[in-house]
Design an enzyme around this catalytic site. Sequence first.
Site, PDB file in Angstrom:
ATOM      1  N   PRO A 162       0.790  -1.239   0.000  1.00 34.79           N
ATOM      2  CA  PRO A 162       0.000   0.000   0.000  1.00 34.79           C
ATOM      3  C   PRO A 162       0.827   1.297   0.000  1.00 34.79           C
ATOM      4  O   PRO A 162       0.592   2.166  -0.838  1.00 34.79           O
ATOM      5  CB  PRO A 162      -0.832  -0.123   1.288  1.00 34.79           C
ATOM      6  CG  PRO A 162      -0.897  -1.589   1.577  1.00 34.79           C
ATOM      7  CD  PRO A 162       0.406  -2.148   1.090  1.00 34.79           C
ATOM      8  N   THR A 217       3.161   2.640  -4.964  1.00 37.48           N
ATOM      9  CA  THR A 217       3.296   4.097  -5.079  1.00 37.48           C
ATOM     10  C   THR A 217       3.667   4.623  -3.699  1.00 37.48           C
ATOM     11  O   THR A 217       2.868   4.529  -2.755  1.00 37.48           O
ATOM     12  CB  THR A 217       1.973   4.743  -5.536  1.00 37.48           C
ATOM     13  OG1 THR A 217       1.570   4.139  -6.760  1.00 37.48           O
ATOM     14  CG2 THR A 217       2.140   6.241  -5.729  1.00 37.48           C
ATOM     15  N   LYS A 230       4.869   9.300 -11.118  1.00 40.39           N
ATOM     16  CA  LYS A 230       3.607   8.639 -10.757  1.00 40.39           C
ATOM     17  C   LYS A 230       2.734   9.561  -9.883  1.00 40.39           C
ATOM     18  O   LYS A 230       1.510   9.635 -10.052  1.00 40.39           O
ATOM     19  CB  LYS A 230       3.935   7.335 -10.018  1.00 40.39           C
ATOM     20  CG  LYS A 230       2.785   6.661  -9.310  1.00 40.39           C
ATOM     21  CD  LYS A 230       1.742   6.110 -10.265  1.00 40.39           C
ATOM     22  CE  LYS A 230       0.590   5.490  -9.496  1.00 40.39           C
ATOM     23  NZ  LYS A 230      -0.557   5.186 -10.332  1.00 40.39           N
ATOM     24  N   LYS A 278      -3.635   9.018  -0.034  1.00 42.85           N
ATOM     25  CA  LYS A 278      -2.192   8.872   0.207  1.00 42.85           C
ATOM     26  C   LYS A 278      -1.402   9.540  -0.926  1.00 42.85           C
ATOM     27  O   LYS A 278      -0.472  10.305  -0.691  1.00 42.85           O
ATOM     28  CB  LYS A 278      -1.838   7.377   0.280  1.00 42.85           C
ATOM     29  CG  LYS A 278      -0.360   7.098   0.284  1.00 42.85           C
ATOM     30  CD  LYS A 278       0.021   5.754  -0.310  1.00 42.85           C
ATOM     31  CE  LYS A 278      -0.585   5.417  -1.613  1.00 42.85           C
ATOM     32  NZ  LYS A 278       0.085   4.474  -2.475  1.00 42.85           N
TER      33      LYS A 278
HETATM   34  P1  NAD Z   1      -4.375  -3.318  -1.748  1.00 39.43           P
HETATM   35  O1  NAD Z   1      -4.593  -2.690  -0.426  1.00 39.43           O
HETATM   36  O2  NAD Z   1      -5.522  -3.939  -2.486  1.00 39.43           O
HETATM   37  O3  NAD Z   1      -3.231  -4.465  -1.622  1.00 39.43           O
HETATM   38  C1  NAD Z   1      -2.087  -4.364  -0.837  1.00 39.43           C
HETATM   39  C2  NAD Z   1      -1.722  -5.773  -0.349  1.00 39.43           C
HETATM   40  O4  NAD Z   1      -0.472  -5.714   0.338  1.00 39.43           O
HETATM   41  C3  NAD Z   1      -2.756  -6.354   0.622  1.00 39.43           C
HETATM   42  O5  NAD Z   1      -3.192  -7.625   0.159  1.00 39.43           O
HETATM   43  C4  NAD Z   1      -1.977  -6.462   1.941  1.00 39.43           C
HETATM   44  O6  NAD Z   1      -2.373  -7.555   2.744  1.00 39.43           O
HETATM   45  C5  NAD Z   1      -0.552  -6.625   1.433  1.00 39.43           C
HETATM   46  N1  NAD Z   1       0.496  -6.271   2.383  1.00 39.43           N
HETATM   47  C6  NAD Z   1       0.634  -5.162   3.141  1.00 39.43           C
HETATM   48  N2  NAD Z   1       1.774  -5.212   3.857  1.00 39.43           N
HETATM   49  C7  NAD Z   1       2.380  -6.387   3.551  1.00 39.43           C
HETATM   50  C8  NAD Z   1       3.590  -7.019   3.957  1.00 39.43           C
HETATM   51  N3  NAD Z   1       4.422  -6.444   4.832  1.00 39.43           N
HETATM   52  N4  NAD Z   1       3.891  -8.228   3.428  1.00 39.43           N
HETATM   53  C9  NAD Z   1       3.061  -8.824   2.538  1.00 39.43           C
HETATM   54  N5  NAD Z   1       1.899  -8.282   2.113  1.00 39.43           N
HETATM   55  C10 NAD Z   1       1.566  -7.076   2.611  1.00 39.43           C
HETATM   56  O7  NAD Z   1      -3.668  -2.213  -2.636  1.00 39.43           O
HETATM   57  P2  NAD Z   1      -3.591  -2.143  -4.244  1.00 39.43           P
HETATM   58  O8  NAD Z   1      -4.820  -1.461  -4.762  1.00 39.43           O
HETATM   59  O9  NAD Z   1      -3.177  -3.469  -4.771  1.00 39.43           O
HETATM   60  O10 NAD Z   1      -2.394  -1.081  -4.414  1.00 39.43           O
HETATM   61  C11 NAD Z   1      -1.031  -1.438  -4.187  1.00 39.43           C
HETATM   62  C12 NAD Z   1      -0.153  -0.255  -4.573  1.00 39.43           C
HETATM   63  O11 NAD Z   1      -0.362   0.044  -5.955  1.00 39.43           O
HETATM   64  C13 NAD Z   1      -0.463   1.043  -3.798  1.00 39.43           C
HETATM   65  O12 NAD Z   1       0.733   1.722  -3.543  1.00 39.43           O
HETATM   66  C14 NAD Z   1      -1.350   1.814  -4.766  1.00 39.43           C
HETATM   67  O13 NAD Z   1      -1.266   3.213  -4.523  1.00 39.43           O
HETATM   68  C15 NAD Z   1      -0.771   1.400  -6.103  1.00 39.43           C
HETATM   69  N6  NAD Z   1      -1.689   1.440  -7.260  1.00 39.43           N
HETATM   70  C16 NAD Z   1      -2.977   0.968  -7.147  1.00 39.43           C
HETATM   71  C17 NAD Z   1      -3.816   1.014  -8.265  1.00 39.43           C
HETATM   72  C18 NAD Z   1      -5.231   0.490  -8.204  1.00 39.43           C
HETATM   73  O14 NAD Z   1      -5.991   0.752  -9.174  1.00 39.43           O
HETATM   74  N7  NAD Z   1      -5.653  -0.223  -7.166  1.00 39.43           N
HETATM   75  C19 NAD Z   1      -3.333   1.505  -9.485  1.00 39.43           C
HETATM   76  C20 NAD Z   1      -2.016   1.943  -9.566  1.00 39.43           C
HETATM   77  C21 NAD Z   1      -1.200   1.902  -8.448  1.00 39.43           C
END
Ligand code: NAD
Length: 296
Positions: A66, A95, A170, A245
């Site tokens: 995250p 990100t 980004k 964020k």
């Molecule tokens: P999300 O919250 O759905 O997934 C994050 C995952 O990380 C969760 O499954 C959580 O359990 C896991 N996690 C957290 N800490 C951990 C650790 N120490 N070890 C192992 N697993 C751990 O978030 P997302 O939507 O997949 O986004 C992830 C990143 O990508 C973020 O930085 C977000 O800003 C970026 N992003 C998201 C999108 C989108 O459309 N969702 C698009 C572009 C970028």
Amino acid sequence: MSSIAFIGLGNMGAPMALNLVKAGHTLTVFDLMPAAVKGLTDAGARAAASASEAVKGADVVISMLPASKHVEGLYLGEDLLGKIPSSALVIECSTIAPDSARKVAQAAEVRGITMIDAPVSGGTGGAAAGTLTFIVGGQAAALERARPVLEKMGKNIFHAGPAGAGQVAKICNNMLLGILMAGTSEALALGVANGLDPKVLSDIIAKSSGRNWATELYNPWPGVMEHAPASKGYAGGFGVDLMLKDLGLAAESALSARASIPLGELARNLYSLHSSGGSGKLDFSSIVNLVKREQD
Ligand code: NAD
């Protein structure tokens, strides 16, 4: 084919990892939430009991977490860098703050490990389709090493500059995305309040000068686009708190560079208001609910 450790299998990480399995790579996956791993093990990936176990013998380590505190906590706090083979390439796709990306990349360099920041754009749809845009910060040679793996998850790969530059680019992109989603929501709500059909208005804007990513692929109005989070109760997608964020990262970057971001700051306040109203876990396109009338 590479042996890849993939850590963080949320809305983005899971479909990205799945594309690597489909491409024939050997994947070992880890997420703090055991349920997140299931889709990957069903597809043939191996589940590790910890991040340290996942990286044993890996050629490539990919993380999709995250925020900055999770990335620093994993690589520095839990000292994952101490367990990654020095021959491995680390591709950090979350990100996060550019300073965090630089700090972790420098710590990796001290251990002889090559690391790039490679945040993505394209949403969960792009992650599933393997059409993400990767925005890379780090050495050009490291990007070339990563390219065959990135190409299995994305269509466009950019080199933004040295370590942390991927994050800067980004953050600029996502500040614009936050603003345009709020603006698109406002325009649609104005039209509907004045008697227009949201689908008709969306079709008009999509072929007019107000068109943007939201009107083309991610309409915030429920029922306009069948596959958009808006038509699924704003579940999945890109969370309000993740957008908040990113807008916070934009505000920090503006402060440190003495740049002016009046619309970015306004957008940050709108998403903050929306999150504090209890919508933090919904998709960010639910920002439309701030301006949409109940009966619409
Ligand atoms: P999300 O919250 O759905 O997934 C994050 C995952 O990380 C969760 O499954 C959580 O359990 C896991 N996690 C957290 N800490 C951990 C650790 N120490 N070890 C192992 N697993 C751990 O978030 P997302 O939507 O997949 O986004 C992830 C990143 O990508 C973020 O930085 C977000 O800003 C970026 N992003 C998201 C999108 C989108 O459309 N969702 C698009 C572009 C970028």
